[in-house]
Design an enzyme around this catalytic site. Sequence first.
Site, PDB file in Angstrom:
ATOM      1  CE  LYS A  90     -27.699 124.343 -14.062  1.00 15.37           C
ATOM      2  NZ  LYS A  90     -27.168 122.954 -14.017  1.00 15.37           N
ATOM      3  CD  GLU A 112     -30.684 130.214  -8.737  1.00 12.05           C
ATOM      4  OE1 GLU A 112     -31.062 131.368  -9.040  1.00 12.05           O
ATOM      5  OE2 GLU A 112     -30.875 129.222  -9.489  1.00 12.05           O
ATOM      6  CB  SER A 370     -28.372 117.208 -18.399  1.00 17.44           C
ATOM      7  OG  SER A 370     -27.673 116.542 -17.363  1.00 17.44           O
TER       8      SER A 370
END
Length: 385
Positions: A90, A112, A370
């Site tokens: 991210k 969000e 990830s």
Amino acid sequence: MALAEPSSSGRFGEFGGRYVPETLVPACLELERAFRSAWGDPSFRNELDGLLADYAGRPSPLTECHRLSEELGVRVLLKREDLNHTGSHKINNVLGQALLAKRMGKSRLVAETGAGQHGVASATAAALMGMECMVYMGEVDIQRQALNVFRMKLLGAEVVPALSGSRTLKDAVNEAMRDWVATVETTHYCLGSVMGPHPYPWMVREFHTVIGLEAREQCEKLLDGAVPDIVTACVGGGSNAIGIFSGFADTDAELVGVEPAGGAAVGRGVPGVVHGMKSYLMQDEFGQVQEAHSISAGLDYPGVGPEHSFLSSIGRARYEAVTDEQVIDAFQLLSRTEGIIPALEPAHALAWISRDREKLAGKTVLLNMSGRGDKDVGQMMEILG
Ligand SMILES: *Cc1c(COP(=O)(O)O)cnc(C)c1O
């Protein structure tokens, strides 16, 4: 074929677009212009590359899993996004968006978050760049994810409960968009995946192409110029998957996205419009958006990024679904064989390899790892006892 730019109206085939109220159109257009200019500007690219290297820790390594491969009869390579600062892919996207927001003269980020991972990443980038940060989070999720709420506060962000609807991720997206409309002069909306209205699915993909570019080079080095037979990743909104797919779209590697059985938007959804985009979406018989359910809060999203719907519709990528039980097994398998505790999200992709290992025998599979499992250890301790 390399992954293409969307059409001028932001479409990948019939998917994508910009389904937003009139009041949000100028903000989307301003963002598209600013991103296009920044992405073509070597000084922006150099500054971002510098942050990715010296702050986030890129390039992330490629790890060959010898013991796991022997156990499965499938050669497994991991792209180690779990080793990035803040523990997942991210950071690639939030550093890009925060740098872009600064270039646009904005002093405030809104974001969000569902499980809290994107909220933590956004708060991190805001702290680094001296920006204000407000994170919208469903009231239900705030109760479930107390540790991440505390992390965001430590990083100087304000966490605002979304009180509407089911008080989860999809409501947090709505409230963040509402805030953005009202404060667009000073505020950038830092969206967390390849979803939402144009230009987000395209822009967020571009910020994650670094995963695929690095992995392609690393694989060719390891495999004497060849590429893996299969490239796989878990799919929530689809950002880590599209990032790694982008490096192999022009090869004959098979691209496989793995969804949770309780949130299989591509596998079980039908085309619909939500959060400013047209894409596959889990809906009930009356067209209402259904809640997704998964052991991994990071994959609890009823929709999927529009480019995945497109890649599925043209047959360039395919999408598999795995159960929570298969994920729990995969989580333990990687920990035990390789000394790598995965996040529950990428454990979905490994669960698919493990389940289908007979069909995959002898193949080389690249899996996008990830994120790391630290955030999930408490939950797994309760499940496994
Ligand atoms: C948030 C998250 C995901 C899901 O998001 P995508 O946009 O589908 O990549 C997957 N893995 C990890 C570790 C995450 O934190």
